[in-house]
Design a protein around this motif. Structure first.
Motif, PDB file in Angstrom:
ATOM      1  N   MET A  50     -15.199  -6.453 -27.607  1.00  0.00           N
ATOM      2  CA  MET A  50     -15.452  -5.942 -28.961  1.00  0.00           C
ATOM      3  C   MET A  50     -15.244  -4.437 -29.030  1.00  0.00           C
ATOM      4  SD  MET A  50     -16.383  -8.777 -30.113  1.00  0.00           S
ATOM      5  CE  MET A  50     -16.850 -10.361 -29.421  1.00  0.00           C
ATOM      6  N   ARG A  51     -14.939  -3.963 -30.217  1.00  0.00           N
ATOM      7  CA  ARG A  51     -14.976  -2.537 -30.495  1.00  0.00           C
ATOM      8  C   ARG A  51     -16.037  -2.313 -31.575  1.00  0.00           C
ATOM      9  NH1 ARG A  51     -11.597   1.039 -33.764  1.00  0.00           N
ATOM     10  NH2 ARG A  51     -13.639   1.417 -34.653  1.00  0.00           N
ATOM     11  N   ALA A  52     -16.661  -1.145 -31.590  1.00  0.00           N
ATOM     12  CA  ALA A  52     -17.577  -0.802 -32.679  1.00  0.00           C
ATOM     13  C   ALA A  52     -17.767   0.704 -32.672  1.00  0.00           C
ATOM     14  CB  ALA A  52     -18.922  -1.494 -32.488  1.00  0.00           C
ATOM     15  N   TRP A  55     -20.580   6.521 -33.346  1.00  0.00           N
ATOM     16  CA  TRP A  55     -20.542   7.851 -33.969  1.00  0.00           C
ATOM     17  C   TRP A  55     -19.208   7.925 -34.689  1.00  0.00           C
ATOM     18  CZ3 TRP A  55     -21.763   7.165 -28.727  1.00  0.00           C
ATOM     19  CH2 TRP A  55     -23.104   7.370 -28.393  1.00  0.00           C
ATOM     20  N   LYS A  56     -19.221   8.155 -35.988  1.00  0.00           N
ATOM     21  CA  LYS A  56     -17.973   8.126 -36.760  1.00  0.00           C
ATOM     22  C   LYS A  56     -17.510   9.538 -37.102  1.00  0.00           C
ATOM     23  CE  LYS A  56     -16.150   5.100 -37.554  1.00  0.00           C
ATOM     24  NZ  LYS A  56     -15.221   4.461 -36.569  1.00  0.00           N
ATOM     25  N   PRO A  57     -16.317   9.916 -36.645  1.00  0.00           N
ATOM     26  CA  PRO A  57     -15.806  11.255 -36.972  1.00  0.00           C
ATOM     27  C   PRO A  57     -15.235  11.257 -38.386  1.00  0.00           C
ATOM     28  CG  PRO A  57     -14.224  10.058 -35.611  1.00  0.00           C
ATOM     29  CD  PRO A  57     -15.337   9.104 -35.900  1.00  0.00           C
ATOM     30  N   VAL A  88     -16.516   1.643 -27.083  1.00  0.00           N
ATOM     31  CA  VAL A  88     -17.123   2.553 -28.060  1.00  0.00           C
ATOM     32  C   VAL A  88     -16.424   3.915 -27.974  1.00  0.00           C
ATOM     33  CG1 VAL A  88     -19.254   3.949 -28.221  1.00  0.00           C
ATOM     34  CG2 VAL A  88     -19.401   1.463 -28.319  1.00  0.00           C
ATOM     35  N   GLU A  89     -16.335   4.603 -29.111  1.00  0.00           N
ATOM     36  CA  GLU A  89     -15.729   5.954 -29.103  1.00  0.00           C
ATOM     37  C   GLU A  89     -16.759   7.008 -28.700  1.00  0.00           C
ATOM     38  OE1 GLU A  89     -13.794   7.240 -32.721  1.00  0.00           O
ATOM     39  OE2 GLU A  89     -13.860   9.349 -32.102  1.00  0.00           O
ATOM     40  N   VAL A  90     -16.344   7.911 -27.805  1.00  0.00           N
ATOM     41  CA  VAL A  90     -17.214   9.026 -27.416  1.00  0.00           C
ATOM     42  C   VAL A  90     -16.490  10.347 -27.641  1.00  0.00           C
ATOM     43  CG1 VAL A  90     -18.592   7.798 -25.684  1.00  0.00           C
ATOM     44  CG2 VAL A  90     -16.404   8.809 -25.006  1.00  0.00           C
ATOM     45  N   ALA A 111      -8.810  10.191 -31.836  1.00  0.00           N
ATOM     46  CA  ALA A 111      -7.663  11.060 -32.121  1.00  0.00           C
ATOM     47  C   ALA A 111      -8.084  12.506 -32.408  1.00  0.00           C
ATOM     48  CB  ALA A 111      -6.899  10.498 -33.311  1.00  0.00           C
ATOM     49  N   ARG A 112      -9.250  12.664 -33.056  1.00  0.00           N
ATOM     50  CA  ARG A 112      -9.684  14.020 -33.403  1.00  0.00           C
ATOM     51  C   ARG A 112     -10.234  14.759 -32.202  1.00  0.00           C
ATOM     52  NH1 ARG A 112     -10.276  10.394 -36.689  1.00  0.00           N
ATOM     53  NH2 ARG A 112      -9.670  10.497 -38.878  1.00  0.00           N
ATOM     54  N   THR A 113     -10.526  14.039 -31.126  1.00  0.00           N
ATOM     55  CA  THR A 113     -11.037  14.682 -29.906  1.00  0.00           C
ATOM     56  C   THR A 113      -9.887  14.998 -28.953  1.00  0.00           C
ATOM     57  OG1 THR A 113     -13.061  13.407 -30.205  1.00  0.00           O
ATOM     58  CG2 THR A 113     -12.751  14.433 -28.066  1.00  0.00           C
ATOM     59  N   HIS A 166      -2.289   3.887 -29.032  1.00  0.00           N
ATOM     60  CA  HIS A 166      -1.389   4.495 -30.008  1.00  0.00           C
ATOM     61  C   HIS A 166      -1.904   4.143 -31.401  1.00  0.00           C
ATOM     62  CE1 HIS A 166       2.841   4.221 -32.002  1.00  0.00           C
ATOM     63  NE2 HIS A 166       2.269   5.366 -32.286  1.00  0.00           N
ATOM     64  N   ARG A 167      -2.370   5.156 -32.173  1.00  0.00           N
ATOM     65  CA  ARG A 167      -2.959   4.907 -33.494  1.00  0.00           C
ATOM     66  C   ARG A 167      -2.225   5.652 -34.601  1.00  0.00           C
ATOM     67  NH1 ARG A 167      -4.449   9.334 -36.242  1.00  0.00           N
ATOM     68  NH2 ARG A 167      -6.546   8.702 -36.875  1.00  0.00           N
ATOM     69  N   GLY A 168      -1.040   6.228 -34.261  1.00  0.00           N
ATOM     70  CA  GLY A 168      -0.253   6.882 -35.288  1.00  0.00           C
ATOM     71  C   GLY A 168      -0.676   8.325 -35.515  1.00  0.00           C
ATOM     72  N   SER A 203      -4.467  -1.149 -37.019  1.00  0.00           N
ATOM     73  CA  SER A 203      -5.380  -0.968 -38.160  1.00  0.00           C
ATOM     74  C   SER A 203      -5.289   0.456 -38.684  1.00  0.00           C
ATOM     75  CB  SER A 203      -6.824  -1.261 -37.749  1.00  0.00           C
ATOM     76  OG  SER A 203      -6.915  -2.514 -37.155  1.00  0.00           O
ATOM     77  N   HIS A 204      -5.385   1.446 -37.763  1.00  0.00           N
ATOM     78  CA  HIS A 204      -5.341   2.842 -38.214  1.00  0.00           C
ATOM     79  C   HIS A 204      -3.917   3.271 -38.559  1.00  0.00           C
ATOM     80  CE1 HIS A 204      -9.395   2.661 -36.549  1.00  0.00           C
ATOM     81  NE2 HIS A 204      -9.669   3.550 -37.483  1.00  0.00           N
ATOM     82  N   ILE A 205      -2.918   2.709 -37.868  1.00  0.00           N
ATOM     83  CA  ILE A 205      -1.524   3.026 -38.226  1.00  0.00           C
ATOM     84  C   ILE A 205      -1.276   2.606 -39.672  1.00  0.00           C
ATOM     85  CG2 ILE A 205       0.896   2.316 -37.852  1.00  0.00           C
ATOM     86  CD1 ILE A 205       0.361   2.334 -34.849  1.00  0.00           C
ATOM     87  N   ILE A 229      -7.782  -4.163 -32.981  1.00  0.00           N
ATOM     88  CA  ILE A 229      -7.686  -4.440 -34.426  1.00  0.00           C
ATOM     89  C   ILE A 229      -9.094  -4.515 -35.019  1.00  0.00           C
ATOM     90  CG2 ILE A 229      -6.853  -6.084 -36.168  1.00  0.00           C
ATOM     91  CD1 ILE A 229      -4.702  -6.992 -34.222  1.00  0.00           C
ATOM     92  N   GLU A 230      -9.300  -3.780 -36.111  1.00  0.00           N
ATOM     93  CA  GLU A 230     -10.634  -3.769 -36.717  1.00  0.00           C
ATOM     94  C   GLU A 230     -10.909  -5.062 -37.494  1.00  0.00           C
ATOM     95  OE1 GLU A 230     -11.529   0.973 -37.271  1.00  0.00           O
ATOM     96  OE2 GLU A 230     -10.772  -0.118 -39.012  1.00  0.00           O
ATOM     97  N   SER A 231     -12.125  -5.611 -37.284  1.00  0.00           N
ATOM     98  CA  SER A 231     -12.505  -6.811 -38.049  1.00  0.00           C
ATOM     99  C   SER A 231     -13.957  -6.699 -38.509  1.00  0.00           C
ATOM    100  CB  SER A 231     -12.307  -8.072 -37.200  1.00  0.00           C
ATOM    101  OG  SER A 231     -13.064  -7.981 -36.030  1.00  0.00           O
TER     102      SER A 231
HETATM  103  C1  PEP Z   1     -11.736   4.376 -35.087  1.00  0.00           C
HETATM  104  O1  PEP Z   1     -11.174   3.758 -34.173  1.00  0.00           O
HETATM  105  O2  PEP Z   1     -12.510   3.870 -35.893  1.00  0.00           O
HETATM  106  C2  PEP Z   1     -11.355   5.792 -35.277  1.00  0.00           C
HETATM  107  C3  PEP Z   1     -12.148   6.663 -35.858  1.00  0.00           C
HETATM  108  O3  PEP Z   1     -10.136   6.008 -34.842  1.00  0.00           O
HETATM  109  P1  PEP Z   1      -9.188   7.305 -34.780  1.00  0.00           P
HETATM  110  O4  PEP Z   1      -9.761   8.196 -33.714  1.00  0.00           O
HETATM  111  O5  PEP Z   1      -7.901   6.678 -34.380  1.00  0.00           O
HETATM  112  O6  PEP Z   1      -9.158   7.915 -36.143  1.00  0.00           O
END
Ligand code: PEP
Ligand code: MN
Length: 368
Positions: A50-52, A55-57, A88-90, A111-113, A166-168, A203-205, A229-231
């Motif tokens: 799973m992905r989740a 912390w949302k940037p 998880v994103e860190v 991507a922003r990190t 790769h997220r574009g 999903s992000h692309i 893929i986000e679901s």
């Molecule tokens: C994410 O995967 O929800 C996300 C914020 O991705 P990105 O770093 O690609 O914008």
């Protein structure tokens, strides 16, 4: 360009239950129930990585920025309850310490990190000495070195369970994509680091759910190692990235419709044919280089002439004529117009550079 990285094959650290490998789950862990129900349905469709987002940037403050440690608590319960794994994103040391405390299986750098070497180094220092797999998303801007640099920093910290996502890329101008894929950059990454697993994030692309299937298929055709893929159980009401999320059911249908083509060319009966075609391509490429050399020879002659007659290297009428006639010829041959357009822009720029060199060289000689 690249230093060779020490990377373990992805099969050593991600259990591939299906072909293609799919990591899925919501953009954000919103509530315990939303996360549990989404994961339960995914698991029933044969997905257990799973992905989740915890912390949302977010670009602007005041929007939902994730549930932090509470979400990690839900994840650790759901891991036990459903026997699933989580990515998880860190973005900093605190995120890493907490993720490891709650037994997160895979961490990814967003991507922003990735754009910020200070942040990536902070993450590399915090992860040093652990055995945690890390996936590094491409930076927001189309800069291959920055992406490779981040992978090198993490690898130097001793992380060998390493892959890229790769997220574009953020680009100006309009596009059908939310983040333009610029596939060439990911292909260049792969050719610099052939043993690096690369996962596509359609999903992000795409930024919308309608294009996810075709983009996923394209990634598989290019030999990507998997998809993220986000679901969401109720995509339209998701707290972040609502337009691009799909239900676990839609995801499962996509998973069965996607075709994985073989990238292993050994022992295949068609190998002979493939080699024959490749030999012909080698011949054609040699001809292309010969023809380019011939064209440059002619361009040099024009350069000498322009020097004598004091003409500028760039002449707009001639350029417009070249452009139009070549595109007409290409269309006649059934070739892709955009491809020929790009090709001729490169050829023309190359010609101008050659002519400029001639003109400047002669000026220098004159002074002496
Ligand atoms: C994410 O995967 O929800 C996300 C914020 O991705 P990105 O770093 O690609 O914008
Ligand atoms: Mn998202």
């Amino acid at each position: 360009m690249s230093k060779k990285l020490n990377i373990e094959p992805i099969n050593n650290w991600i259990k591939k239950e299906s072909d293609p490998l799919i990591i899925s789950g919501p953009c954000s862990a919103e509530t315990y129930d939303q996360l549990f129900e989404t994961c339960k349905q995914l698991k029933s469709h044969g997905i257990s990585l799973m992905r989740a987002g915890v912390w949302k940037p977010r670009t602007r403050p005041g929007t939902f920025e994730g549930n932090g440690e509470d979400a990690l608590k839900w994840i650790s319960e759901i891991k036990k309850e459903l026997d699933v794994q989580f990515a998880v994103e860190v973005a900093n040391t605190n995120h890493i310490d907490l993720s490891l405390k709650y037994g997160i299986d895979i961490l990814w750098i967003g991507a922003r990190t990735t754009v910020n070497p200070f942040s990536v180094q902070e993450i590399a220092d915090a992860i040093k000495g652990t055995d945690t797999p890390i996936l590094v998303k491409n930076p927001i801007n189309p800069d291959l070195s920055l992406w490779m640099g981040a992978l090198e920093r993490i690898n130097k910290a001793g992380i060998t369970k390493l892959g890229a996502i790769h997220r574009g890329f953020s680009m100006t101008g309009s596009s059908k994509y939310r983040y333009v894929p610029l596939w060439k950059i990911a292909i260049d990454l792969k050719s610099n680091l052939p043993n690096l697993p690369v996962i596509c994030d359609p999903s992000h692309i795409c930024g919308n759910r309608d294009m996810i299937f075709e983009t996923s298929q394209k990634a598989l055709d290019l030999g990507y190692d998997g998809l993220i893929i986000e679901s969401h159980i109720d995509p339209d009401n998701a707290w972040s990235d609502a337009k691009q999320q799909v239900t676990p059911e839609v995801l499962s249908k996509m998973k069965s419709d996607l075709k994985v083509k073989s990238s292993n060319e050994d022992d295949k009966s068609y190998n002979h044919l493939l080699n024959e075609i490749r030999e012909s391509i080698d011949e054609v490429d040699k001809e292309i280089v010969d023809i380019i050399a011939k064209r440059i020879g002619l361009v040099e002659k024009i350069g000498e002439f322009k020097k004598e007659t004091d003409l500028t290297t760039f002449q707009v009428d001639r350029w417009n004529e070249i452009f139009k006639s070549r595109l007409d010829w290409a269309i006649e041959k059934g070739l892709d117009k955009d491809f020929i357009e790009d090709l001729y822009k490169v050829i023309h720029l190359g010609s101008i550079n050659v002519q400029n060199k001639i003109i400047n060289r002669k000026k220098a000689n004159f002074k002496i």
